[in-house]
Design an enzyme around this catalytic site. Structure first.
Site, PDB file in Angstrom:
ATOM      1  N   HIS A  69      18.130  54.471  24.594  1.00 11.30           N
ATOM      2  CA  HIS A  69      16.680  54.717  24.502  1.00 11.30           C
ATOM      3  C   HIS A  69      16.383  56.190  24.239  1.00 11.30           C
ATOM      4  O   HIS A  69      17.021  57.086  24.803  1.00 11.30           O
ATOM      5  CB  HIS A  69      15.947  54.219  25.745  1.00 11.30           C
ATOM      6  CG  HIS A  69      16.211  54.989  26.998  1.00 11.30           C
ATOM      7  ND1 HIS A  69      15.461  56.079  27.396  1.00 11.30           N
ATOM      8  CD2 HIS A  69      17.119  54.815  27.979  1.00 11.30           C
ATOM      9  CE1 HIS A  69      15.897  56.524  28.550  1.00 11.30           C
ATOM     10  NE2 HIS A  69      16.911  55.788  28.934  1.00 11.30           N
ATOM     11  N   ASP A 186      19.195  61.876  29.646  1.00 16.63           N
ATOM     12  CA  ASP A 186      18.844  60.462  29.840  1.00 16.63           C
ATOM     13  C   ASP A 186      17.682  60.164  28.912  1.00 16.63           C
ATOM     14  O   ASP A 186      16.546  60.527  29.209  1.00 16.63           O
ATOM     15  CB  ASP A 186      18.467  60.235  31.302  1.00 16.63           C
ATOM     16  CG  ASP A 186      17.885  58.859  31.579  1.00 16.63           C
ATOM     17  OD1 ASP A 186      18.102  57.947  30.771  1.00 16.63           O
ATOM     18  OD2 ASP A 186      17.207  58.703  32.615  1.00 16.63           O
ATOM     19  N   GLU A 220      12.120  52.347  27.486  1.00 17.03           N
ATOM     20  CA  GLU A 220      13.029  52.049  28.594  1.00 17.03           C
ATOM     21  C   GLU A 220      12.555  52.657  29.902  1.00 17.03           C
ATOM     22  O   GLU A 220      12.667  52.035  30.973  1.00 17.03           O
ATOM     23  CB  GLU A 220      14.435  52.550  28.258  1.00 17.03           C
ATOM     24  CG  GLU A 220      15.522  52.037  29.207  1.00 17.03           C
ATOM     25  CD  GLU A 220      15.697  52.867  30.465  1.00 17.03           C
ATOM     26  OE1 GLU A 220      16.397  52.399  31.388  1.00 17.03           O
ATOM     27  OE2 GLU A 220      15.138  53.995  30.543  1.00 17.03           O
ATOM     28  N   GLU A 221      12.034  53.883  29.860  1.00 12.33           N
ATOM     29  CA  GLU A 221      11.636  54.563  31.097  1.00 12.33           C
ATOM     30  C   GLU A 221      10.480  53.865  31.813  1.00 12.33           C
ATOM     31  O   GLU A 221      10.243  54.119  32.991  1.00 12.33           O
ATOM     32  CB  GLU A 221      11.264  56.017  30.808  1.00 12.33           C
ATOM     33  CG  GLU A 221      12.425  56.902  30.364  1.00 12.33           C
ATOM     34  CD  GLU A 221      13.458  57.146  31.451  1.00 12.33           C
ATOM     35  OE1 GLU A 221      13.259  56.662  32.583  1.00 12.33           O
ATOM     36  OE2 GLU A 221      14.468  57.801  31.177  1.00 12.33           O
ATOM     37  N   ASP A 241      23.595  54.046  28.383  1.00 12.03           N
ATOM     38  CA  ASP A 241      22.633  54.858  29.114  1.00 12.03           C
ATOM     39  C   ASP A 241      23.412  55.834  29.987  1.00 12.03           C
ATOM     40  O   ASP A 241      24.624  55.985  29.823  1.00 12.03           O
ATOM     41  CB  ASP A 241      21.703  53.959  29.931  1.00 12.03           C
ATOM     42  CG  ASP A 241      20.312  54.556  30.116  1.00 12.03           C
ATOM     43  OD1 ASP A 241      20.222  55.791  30.276  1.00 12.03           O
ATOM     44  OD2 ASP A 241      19.329  53.798  30.117  1.00 12.03           O
ATOM     45  N   HIS A 321      16.864  62.670  35.974  1.00 10.78           N
ATOM     46  CA  HIS A 321      15.401  62.802  36.006  1.00 10.78           C
ATOM     47  C   HIS A 321      14.948  64.166  36.522  1.00 10.78           C
ATOM     48  O   HIS A 321      13.810  64.322  36.968  1.00 10.78           O
ATOM     49  CB  HIS A 321      14.757  61.673  36.814  1.00 10.78           C
ATOM     50  CG  HIS A 321      14.742  60.372  36.082  1.00 10.78           C
ATOM     51  ND1 HIS A 321      13.963  59.306  36.480  1.00 10.78           N
ATOM     52  CD2 HIS A 321      15.387  59.963  34.963  1.00 10.78           C
ATOM     53  CE1 HIS A 321      14.144  58.294  35.644  1.00 10.78           C
ATOM     54  NE2 HIS A 321      15.006  58.672  34.711  1.00 10.78           N
TER      55      HIS A 321
END
Length: 346
Positions: A69, A186, A220-221, A241, A321
């Protein structure tokens, strides 16, 4: 497979420098579409704004799908405060303390971009005695805009409105020791892996045993990037991922992480064992792991009801994150495992 590290870094740099918070990914998808067009790889955009590239294989009746993603964490303007600063609403699962002090951009609906900094309202310790104890929350965090604005009306005159997207500076760095530091590894680290593999396989005329679709997903998030547009011939679905690092985790920054289970439940046992066997047979360093607070596009596809075999792998990412880091050895190990997987039998 002849992995070209500099080409990889070049692709990654372009990806992370192109803002793409969930909900506003058009520019980075256009870049990927142009990149694949240069390799003469056919693509199609889905209605959600993601991109699907297809590489024909010897067998078309049974197919594979890989996904990574390109959407990232970000924010939207929730409120223009009377003091001329902005209150945020977050996009994706992260905490306010992870973006405190981060430089950012604010993009208006007309395309005008302004810069700013995300700060605690009570940031000055010379004014606020309890600054260190104040909760980092939507109420207390704000964006200081790099323009002469003294009130709400000044901000509105710039064209900034509620719903405008806010993106964080990536701050990409490559150290001499081989560490890759940046926001949005990510999952742009994995997207860059797939793009370079597609480029190299095309240049080397490598033929795949099965027709394989590569989905560059863009939601995706927020939970639903890969839950549609899966061809009915698809048997195996592999999400590429990040591997999450922390206390109690096996994943590290130097190997490819193979996920056994996440918050959605176990991944397909047969595919997981096959990925381990491929890693062992090809002397690829790997770690098996379980991610307790994680969901992937593969798990989203399962929840959507698709009858597929699903798996999840990726490079190990530290401080997910937040301001993330991995190592080139983890990236290369992930690329090698994907390469051998693509050439393997179902």
């Amino acid at each position: 497979m002849n992995w070209n590290q500099q080409q990889y870094i070049d692709i990654l740099e372009k990806l992370v420098s192109t803002n793409s918070p969930s909900g506003h990914t058009e520019k980075v998808i256009d870049f990927i579409e142009s990149f694949l067009k240069e390799q003469s790889i056919p693509t199609v955009k889905n209605n959600k704004g993601g991109l699907i590239a297809t590489v024909e294989g010897a067998i078309k009746e049974k197919q594979r799908m890989l996904t990574a993603h390109v959407d990232t964490l970000g924010a939207m303007v929730k409120e223009i405060k009377e003091n001329g600063r902005l209150r945020l609403d977050l996009i994706g699962g992260f905490t306010y303390n992870s973006i405190e002090g981060e430089n950012c951009t604010i993009e208006t609906a007309s395309g005008k971009v302004y810069t700013g900094t995300i700060l605690l309202h009570q940031a000055s310790v010379h004014v606020y005695k309890e600054a260190g104890k104040v909760e980092r929350s939507q109420t207390n965090m704000e964006v200081r805009i790099d323009e002469i604005v003294k009130n709400r009306d000044d901000v509105k005159k710039l064209g900034i409105n509620v719903g405008d997207f806010v993106s964080f500076y990536p701050r990409l760095e490559i150290t001499e020791a081989g560490f890759v530091k940046s926001r949005h590894l990510d999952d742009k680290a994995s997207v860059a892996i797939l793009l370079l593999l597609l480029k190299q396989m095309k240049e080397q005329n490598i033929n795949l045993p099965y027709t394989t679709n590569f989905l560059i997903s863009n939601n995706e998030e927020i939970g639903y990037g890969g839950n549609s547009n899966i061809p009915k011939e698809t048997v195996e679905y592999l999400a590429v991922d990040m591997g999450a690092m922390g206390d109690g985790q096996s994943t590290d920054e130097y190997t490819v992480s193979i996920c056994a289970k996440d918050a959605s439940g176990p991944y397909h046992y047969g595919l997981r064992k096959k990925l381990v066997q491929l890693a062992q047979a090809n002397k690829i360093d790997y770690q098996l792991d379980i991610y307790p607070y994680y969901g992937s596009d593969a798990s989203a596809a399962i929840r959507a009801g698709f009858d597929i075999v699903h798996g999840l792998i990726g490079p190990g990412i530290d401080s997910s994150h937040a301001y993330e880091r991995t190592h080139v050895s983890s990236i290369e190990a992930t690329a090698k495992l994907i390469y051998h997987y693509l050439l393997s039998d179902m």
